[in-house]
Design a protein around this motif. Structure first.
Motif, PDB file in Angstrom:
ATOM      1  N   GLU A 107      12.591  36.896  67.834  1.00 43.67           N
ATOM      2  CA  GLU A 107      12.563  37.111  66.391  1.00 43.67           C
ATOM      3  C   GLU A 107      12.406  38.599  66.063  1.00 43.67           C
ATOM      4  O   GLU A 107      13.138  39.144  65.220  1.00 43.67           O
ATOM      5  CB  GLU A 107      11.419  36.315  65.772  1.00 43.67           C
ATOM      6  N   ARG A 384      14.914  32.770  64.447  1.00 45.92           N
ATOM      7  CA  ARG A 384      14.167  32.028  63.431  1.00 45.92           C
ATOM      8  C   ARG A 384      13.173  31.081  64.099  1.00 45.92           C
ATOM      9  O   ARG A 384      13.010  29.929  63.698  1.00 45.92           O
ATOM     10  CB  ARG A 384      15.117  31.236  62.536  1.00 45.92           C
ATOM     11  N   TYR A 385      12.528  31.584  65.132  1.00 41.98           N
ATOM     12  CA  TYR A 385      11.680  30.700  65.930  1.00 41.98           C
ATOM     13  C   TYR A 385      10.612  30.008  65.094  1.00 41.98           C
ATOM     14  O   TYR A 385      10.301  28.834  65.328  1.00 41.98           O
ATOM     15  CB  TYR A 385      11.012  31.459  67.088  1.00 41.98           C
ATOM     16  N   ASP A 386      10.021  30.694  64.130  1.00 43.89           N
ATOM     17  CA  ASP A 386       8.969  30.059  63.341  1.00 43.89           C
ATOM     18  C   ASP A 386       9.477  28.811  62.642  1.00 43.89           C
ATOM     19  O   ASP A 386       8.786  27.790  62.586  1.00 43.89           O
ATOM     20  CB  ASP A 386       8.391  31.046  62.336  1.00 43.89           C
ATOM     21  N   GLN A 387      10.719  28.854  62.130  1.00 43.60           N
ATOM     22  CA  GLN A 387      11.288  27.683  61.461  1.00 43.60           C
ATOM     23  C   GLN A 387      11.661  26.589  62.465  1.00 43.60           C
ATOM     24  O   GLN A 387      11.517  25.401  62.182  1.00 43.60           O
ATOM     25  CB  GLN A 387      12.507  28.104  60.645  1.00 43.60           C
ATOM     26  N   SER A 389      10.082  26.025  65.262  1.00 46.22           N
ATOM     27  CA  SER A 389       8.829  25.402  65.665  1.00 46.22           C
ATOM     28  C   SER A 389       8.306  24.441  64.602  1.00 46.22           C
ATOM     29  O   SER A 389       7.836  23.342  64.915  1.00 46.22           O
ATOM     30  CB  SER A 389       7.786  26.484  65.959  1.00 46.22           C
ATOM     31  N   LEU A 390       8.390  24.844  63.343  1.00 48.63           N
ATOM     32  CA  LEU A 390       7.929  23.959  62.262  1.00 48.63           C
ATOM     33  C   LEU A 390       8.732  22.663  62.229  1.00 48.63           C
ATOM     34  O   LEU A 390       8.177  21.583  62.004  1.00 48.63           O
ATOM     35  CB  LEU A 390       8.029  24.682  60.917  1.00 48.63           C
ATOM     36  N   ALA A 391      10.036  22.758  62.464  1.00 46.66           N
ATOM     37  CA  ALA A 391      10.868  21.547  62.482  1.00 46.66           C
ATOM     38  C   ALA A 391      10.480  20.628  63.639  1.00 46.66           C
ATOM     39  O   ALA A 391      10.374  19.401  63.476  1.00 46.66           O
ATOM     40  CB  ALA A 391      12.340  21.931  62.572  1.00 46.66           C
ATOM     41  N   GLU A 416      18.290  19.231  61.384  1.00 49.61           N
ATOM     42  CA  GLU A 416      17.449  20.284  60.815  1.00 49.61           C
ATOM     43  C   GLU A 416      17.572  21.607  61.548  1.00 49.61           C
ATOM     44  O   GLU A 416      17.439  22.682  60.951  1.00 49.61           O
ATOM     45  CB  GLU A 416      15.990  19.813  60.790  1.00 49.61           C
ATOM     46  N   LEU A 420      19.614  26.547  61.714  1.00 48.66           N
ATOM     47  CA  LEU A 420      18.747  27.582  62.268  1.00 48.66           C
ATOM     48  C   LEU A 420      19.277  28.169  63.576  1.00 48.66           C
ATOM     49  O   LEU A 420      18.763  29.179  64.046  1.00 48.66           O
ATOM     50  CB  LEU A 420      17.342  27.022  62.520  1.00 48.66           C
TER      51      LEU A 420
END
Length: 424
Positions: A107, A384-387, A389-391, A416, A420
């Motif tokens: 990221e 977009r690792y944060d997104q 991970s959230l998914a 989803e 990303l």
């Protein structure tokens, strides 16, 4: 995560003058001009052990013209990341060297916040092979591994010995022992980190990779989670809840809650990081002298851990990139890496330390940890690792709460994650 809160422990004391390095390892077009030397700022999560400052005092004594100022951010990994990003996006040059979670490297590199480094500048061949991969993006080196980590399976040796059993090497053995042996001793069968946060992403990624699957292709360009192997990994976790060998209570565990449950003598098996070994073996622990650790099991043999740890990177706005590269070389030198283990109680990245007889006598889990690291994989690489991970967390939470089947979950996750992916 625990390793991030303790990251300051691995920045250890020891004075050495790093004079005469050839090449500075930072691109001339990144930040200040290549070869620039001067004072530095090192930013990290909060140092809860209070010996990072003495380390930097020693560095500063040997480098009066390149003194390092420590900036400690909150000890929450999420808050640390948010504050680092806010500062980096501003374009200010407050930070020179960043101690970042291995999962953030892609990221930060894709966003242009950290500078590419010259591979020849650092002794990467001396590091455990998989840890170097966590520091690369698009085939280039953007950071230098500093601390590594891999999951281990902790088990109650006294209980298994009483039953004449060996620790499990496969999922089937783990399930059988967790279902049949644990209840005889009033224990829960198995726990990991199942609260919806980064730890759940780690546990799910390990299960999916152990089954032979993946979430994203290695370069993050394609979603690969809608597969029989990924469904098998999710089914392993969901069946644990359905059949009772993973307790409902464990769905609220992070690292520390799960460690405490094991240390209090309430678990037969625990997936967690190496730091648990020292805590569980300390005076006052109810399982001191009564437990062991082995690599994580998989469907047909040893499974796959996710790599944890942190990397050291140079900000693209660094004022003095040459000095920053020297500081990174110092912190990843064999002398300091030895102290990462002996004084910081954190897993070093230097391969030779895992075969040192003196260290193995003091830290008997080192051969097991080495085996786990060498077979480990990074978390999904994505700008977009944060997104991502959230998914993964949201879908895995529904699977383990038995609200969705693995089949529904992998199809949903593929939808989803599509937007990303790097080409999604």
């Amino acid at each position: 995560m625990r390793w991030m809160r303790a990251a300051g422990r691995a920045l250890l004391v020891g004075a050495v003058v790093l004079a005469g390095y050839a090449g500075f390892g930072v691109r001339a077009d990144a930040g200040a001009a290549s070869g620039s030397r001067g004072p530095l700022t090192l930013v990290t999560a909060g140092d809860l052990t209070d010996y990072l400052s003495p380390l930097l005092d020693d560095w500063n004594d040997g480098h009066p013209g390149e003194r390092v100022t420590l900036v400690e951010l909150p000890d929450s990994a999420d808050e640390t990341r948010a504050q680092m990003i806010s500062e980096l996006r501003s374009g200010r040059d407050r930070f020179d060297v960043l101690n970042i979670d291995v999962a953030w490297t892609s990221e930060f590199a894709a966003a242009g916040w950290i500078s590419p480094l010259e591979r020849d500048r650092f002794p990467l061949d001396a590091f455990l092979r998989p840890v170097v991969d966590t520091a690369t993006f698009d085939g280039r080196l953007y950071a230098v591994p500093y601390v590594t980590n891999a999951g281990l399976l902790y088990y109650r040796k006294d209980v298994l010995d009483r039953e004449g059993e060996q620790p499990p090497r496969t999922w089937a053995e783990l399930v059988r022992q967790a279902r049949t042996i644990a209840p005889k001793y009033g224990l829960d069968g198995y726990a990991g980190q199942f609260l919806p946060y980064e730890g759940l992403t780690v546990n799910v990624t390990e299960a999916v990779h152990s089954a032979g699957g993946s979430i994203l292709r290695d370069d993050g360009a394609r979603v690969t989670v809608d597969s029989d192997a990924a469904r098998a990994g999710l089914r392993f976790l969901a069946d644990g809840v359905r059949n009772g060998w993973i307790s409902r209570e464990a769905l609220g565990y992070k690292e520390e809650e799960s460690r405490q449950a094991f240390q209090d003598g309430r678990l037969l098996f625990l997936r967690n990081w190496p730091y648990v070994y020292a805590d569980a073996g300390a005076s006052g622990s109810k399982v001191a002298g009564r437990f062991g650790a082995v690599p994580l099991p998989g469907p047909d043999g040893p499974g796959t851990s996710v790599l944890g740890g942190s990397n050291l990177a140079v900000s693209s706005h660094a004022r003095h990139p040459a000095s920053a590269a020297d500081l990174i070389s110092y912190l990843t030198s064999e002398r300091v890496q030895r102290k990462v283990l002996t004084e910081g109680s954190l897993p070093p990245v230097r391969a030779a330390l895992y075969e040192d007889p003196e260290l193995i006598r003091a830290y008997p889990y080192l051969p097991t940890l080495r085996e786990s690291v060498l077979s480990a994989v990074p978390r999904p690489k994505s700008p977009r690792y944060d997104q991502v991970s959230l998914a993964v967390q949201a879908v895995a939470q529904d699977v383990m709460a038995l609200r969705q089947t693995p089949e529904q979950a992998t199809a949903r996750l593929a939808r989803e994650l599509g937007p990303l992916s790097r080409k999604g």
